[in-house]
Enzyme design. Structure first.
Site, PDB file in Angstrom:
ATOM      1  N   HIS A 106       0.873  -1.171   0.000  1.00 18.11           N
ATOM      2  CA  HIS A 106       0.000   0.000   0.000  1.00 18.11           C
ATOM      3  C   HIS A 106       0.914   1.226   0.000  1.00 18.11           C
ATOM      4  O   HIS A 106       1.675   1.436   0.954  1.00 18.11           O
ATOM      5  CB  HIS A 106      -0.925  -0.005   1.214  1.00 18.11           C
ATOM      6  CG  HIS A 106      -1.901  -1.139   1.207  1.00 18.11           C
ATOM      7  ND1 HIS A 106      -2.312  -1.784   2.358  1.00 18.11           N
ATOM      8  CD2 HIS A 106      -2.548  -1.751   0.186  1.00 18.11           C
ATOM      9  CE1 HIS A 106      -3.176  -2.742   2.037  1.00 18.11           C
ATOM     10  NE2 HIS A 106      -3.331  -2.733   0.730  1.00 18.11           N
TER      11      HIS A 106
ATOM     12  N   HIS B 192       3.339  -3.453   6.547  1.00 19.26           N
ATOM     13  CA  HIS B 192       2.226  -2.519   6.353  1.00 19.26           C
ATOM     14  C   HIS B 192       2.277  -1.436   7.433  1.00 19.26           C
ATOM     15  O   HIS B 192       3.237  -1.336   8.186  1.00 19.26           O
ATOM     16  CB  HIS B 192       0.896  -3.262   6.418  1.00 19.26           C
ATOM     17  CG  HIS B 192       0.587  -4.077   5.202  1.00 19.26           C
ATOM     18  ND1 HIS B 192      -0.550  -3.892   4.447  1.00 19.26           N
ATOM     19  CD2 HIS B 192       1.266  -5.082   4.597  1.00 19.26           C
ATOM     20  CE1 HIS B 192      -0.560  -4.748   3.432  1.00 19.26           C
ATOM     21  NE2 HIS B 192       0.536  -5.481   3.514  1.00 19.26           N
TER      22      HIS B 192
ATOM     23  N   GLU C 144       1.523   3.589   3.021  1.00 18.27           N
ATOM     24  CA  GLU C 144       2.053   3.023   4.264  1.00 18.27           C
ATOM     25  C   GLU C 144       3.570   3.029   4.154  1.00 18.27           C
ATOM     26  O   GLU C 144       4.203   2.032   3.822  1.00 18.27           O
ATOM     27  CB  GLU C 144       1.454   1.638   4.496  1.00 18.27           C
ATOM     28  CG  GLU C 144      -0.065   1.726   4.707  1.00 18.27           C
ATOM     29  CD  GLU C 144      -0.774   0.390   4.696  1.00 18.27           C
ATOM     30  OE1 GLU C 144      -0.096  -0.653   4.805  1.00 18.27           O
ATOM     31  OE2 GLU C 144      -2.024   0.384   4.573  1.00 18.27           O
TER      32      GLU C 144
ATOM     33  N   GLU D 192       1.974  -4.931  10.897  1.00 25.39           N
ATOM     34  CA  GLU D 192       1.453  -3.567  10.943  1.00 25.39           C
ATOM     35  C   GLU D 192       2.367  -2.778  11.881  1.00 25.39           C
ATOM     36  O   GLU D 192       2.392  -2.999  13.083  1.00 25.39           O
ATOM     37  CB  GLU D 192       0.008  -3.561  11.444  1.00 25.39           C
ATOM     38  CG  GLU D 192      -0.965  -4.342  10.574  1.00 25.39           C
ATOM     39  CD  GLU D 192      -1.338  -3.610   9.299  1.00 25.39           C
ATOM     40  OE1 GLU D 192      -1.005  -2.408   9.181  1.00 25.39           O
ATOM     41  OE2 GLU D 192      -1.960  -4.234   8.413  1.00 25.39           O
TER      42      GLU D 192
END
Length: 685
Positions: free
Chosen positions: A283, A421, A286, A513
């Site tokens: 992404h 991410h 990110e 994350e």
């Protein structure tokens, strides 16, 4: 700056640190006392979004309920699906009048330069502030309204949508400790709700004391495409013996997907040496993963040269591949807007609007459907599942970036990977896709125990995740799960790279994350490196946990490719690489391992995995099936066994690569036509 230097009035403000007083005079420097000269654009966020500003530093005149309290007024904070819980998506005032305010205590005297505002994050409600005033104070008792000349300054907020961040710069940056946002008008069908970030530099000392440094001298800043290429080139020039840069394909707009290889013999696979990869920037907005991977390249190069034994061991015993930007088109879009103004989604998707983490073939449901209808589900293949036929077509909605990564996975026998991410603090592990399309459901793999170990290794060594006193990012408390969670138990993600990697190749992959803030400000990067450095290193070291070996032909001693390695009690097999070597990630224990290959008799042995961080060597020697046995099968009208699954898998990959080449030729032709058209237009001008 030197005495007599001319400063640009619109960008530079001087103020005296010794008296902590703002000086509003711009222009020629007449003296050089203890003053700082600051580019206004350099004043960073105080840290509402990144959580450096704590909840007790934020107050408000009123709020509708706890879930809409002032602590929820942080830029880009996300709400849950349901309104009305403790974790709504903004601060919302109880009353709709011009006397409401949202206040931040900077703790230190701060040169305030601007405010960034958003409306409420909610599926069900539309609320935002359209205009507001700013008030400043040193004691939170006496307040001064920000002026624009002789009039009170009115700042513009959101107009037509609550999500885009809107920047309001103070006409004259001002030193104070407290700042208030005082809404003056709001969406007519809504109420007073906002999320905010405050820009400012600390006065007492270095303006960037907001940041926490790192002892590692790395290039801590955000790198666009050109700067990323320069950095990667500089690393290869500094460490030419252990690094190699290559490309795996291009994005939709033609940007190359660069990979840095780090190995003591770069450019080739060494027998018995496992292959590891980090993928960042799937992404594009990110951005932290991209910078951490670039930092990791620099760090490993320099520490290897210093003789750091841990890094030397990683480089000599593992072939490491680092892809900092899988979605460079998306990143460039987010980079142009900047870390605070890119919002929650700008740059997330590819140029074509594709979410790359939903773009891989959904092999989960292919496997589960086959098991459901099979007479004997145990006979259904549980690994190396072929790409479906529709996915190989030229008109399939498959991004060029996804095609490139799939092809890359085929070329290199990866053993372990992590997909980096941002936007949360948690490590997720497969399966990401749930059965029967349930929105949330724990969906474990056959290797659930080892995946939980992998996730725990990263989470437990990450300085922020491991902090029991940390604040939750948005609305989910992952600390209840020790900061790890099954992907499907969080939310279903059909077509994820993690699941595809597990079911189509030998590679185990988790998603990390990395931070609450998807695009942290530059001053946050040294701290984020320190938060993640040990995690990045210790996770790579897990590539050597389990068993490994080489499967050879008894007569020729040559390695046997594509041999199936089956661990008793684990309903997931792997295969040997082109040279016959294999790696099977396993937790400590005693395992019965069966190996078979087309044209060979199967072999079985017990393999023990200890607690030491080194793989157990478990080689296999296979004997070819006797010729007489094959003749007997044919004489009875039987067919000699064929590995049909492997043939279909290889055929579909060839088709995917052929369609990719055709698409790339067509796009390159279109880009060439556009360049020619621009050249003709420029010539006419």
């Amino acid at each position: 700056p030197d005495k007599g230097m001319i400063l640009t009035p619109s960008l530079v403000l001087s103020y005296c640190c010794s008296c902590n007083a703002s000086i509003s005079t711009y222009g020629k420097i007449t003296s050089t006392p203890h003053c700082f000269f600051i580019l206004l654009s350099d004043c960073p966020p105080l840290g509402l979004e990144s959580l450096r500003v704590e909840d007790n530093q934020i107050q408000a005149s009123s709020y509708q309920r706890t879930g809409l309290g002032p602590h929820r007024g942080r830029l880009n904070i996300q709400s849950g699906i349901e309104d009305g819980d403790l974790y709504d998506g903004a601060w919302c005032a109880e009353y709709k009048d011009k006397h409401q305010w949202f206040e931040v205590d900077a703790i230190h005297l701060t040169l305030f330069t601007g405010v960034i505002l958003q409306g409420r994050n909610s599926i069900w409600s539309w609320d935002w502030v359209e205009t507001y005033k700013i008030q400043l104070s040193n004691d939170s008792v006496k307040w001064q309204i920000c002026m624009n000349g002789t009039e009170e300054a009115i700042f513009q907020g959101n107009k037509h949508h609550p999500e885009p961040p809107v920047l309001g710069l103070l006409p004259v940056p001002t030193v104070a400790r407290y700042i208030r946002i005082n809404p003056q008008s709001w969406y007519s069908n809504g109420t007073i709700c906002l999320r905010a970030e405050i820009l400012g530099c600390r006065v007492n000392g270095n303006p960037n004391l907001n940041s926490i440094g790192s002892k590692d001298d790395l290039d801590f800043r955000h790198h666009n495409y050109k700067e990323m290429r320069k950095l990667m080139k500089s690393v290869t020039e500094e460490c030419p013996d252990i690094t190699h840069v290559y490309t795996i394909g291009r994005s939709y707009t033609g940007l190359k997907l660069y990979v840095m290889e780090i190995s003591d013999n770069p450019g080739k696979h060494e027998l018995g040496e496992p292959e590891f990869r980090y993928v960042a920037g799937m992404h594009g907005n990110e951005a932290l993963g991209r910078e951490l991977v670039l930092n990791l390249m620099q760090y490993m190069c320099r520490e290897y040269k210093k003789g750091n034994q841990r890094i030397v061991r990683l480089v000599t015993e593992t072939r490491i591949h680092l892809l900092p930007s899988m979605n460079p088109d998306g990143y460039e879009e987010a980079y142009k807007k900047g870390s605070e103004l890119a919002g929650w989604a700008d740059g997330r998707y590819s140029f074509e609007g594709i979410d790359l983490n939903h773009n891989f073939p959904d092999l989960n449901n292919i496997m589960w459907d086959a098991q459901e209808y099979a007479a004997d589900p145990s006979k259904v293949p549980n690994h190396y599942i072929p790409i479906p036929e529709y996915y190989t077509k030229e008109d399939a909605m498959v991004a060029p970036e996804t095609r490139a990564v799939i092809s890359w996975m085929q070329d290199i026998p990866f053993v372990l990977s992590a997909n980096l991410h941002g936007g949360e603090l948690v490590v997720t592990y497969p399966f990401d896709c749930t059965r029967d399309w349930a929105p949330q459901e724990n969906t474990p793999t056959a290797d659930d125990g080892f995946f939980r170990w992998l996730a725990s290794v990263y989470a437990s060594t990450n300085l922020v995740m491991a902090n029991p006193d940390r604040r939750i990012c948005h609305y989910e408390d992952f600390q209840r799960h020790n900061n790890i969670i099954n992907g499907g138990a969080w939310h279903t993600v059909p077509g994820s790279m993690n699941d595809f990697s597990y079911l189509h190749t030998n590679c185990f992959e988790v998603t990390v994350e990395l931070s609450c803030d998807k695009f942290p400000h530059m001053i946050e990067l040294p701290m984020e490196w320190e938060n993640n450095k040990e995690s990045l290193l210790v996770y790579m070291e897990q590539v050597s946990v389990g068993i490994k070996g080489v499967i050879r032909d008894k007569m020729t001693k040559q390695g046997i490719p594509d041999a199936v390695i089956k661990v008793d009690g684990h309903d997931h097999d792997i295969r040997s690489a082109a040279d016959g070597d294999y790696w099977r990630l396993l937790n400590p224990g005693e395992y019965k391992v069966m190996v078979w290959a087309l044209g060979y008799l199967p072999s079985m042995r017990l393999c023990h995995v200890g607690m030491q961080p080194n793989p157990t060597l478990c080689d296999f020697i296979l004997m070819k099936t006797p010729v007489q046995r094959l003749k007997d099968i044919q004489a009875k009208g039987g067919k000699i066994p064929q590995d049909l699954q492997l043939r279909i898998r290889a055929m579909r990959l060839r088709k995917l690569r052929a369609s990719t080449k055709a698409i790339n030729r067509r796009r390159e032709g279109q880009r060439l036509q556009k360049r020619r058209a621009r050249a003709v237009t420029a010539g006419r001008i």
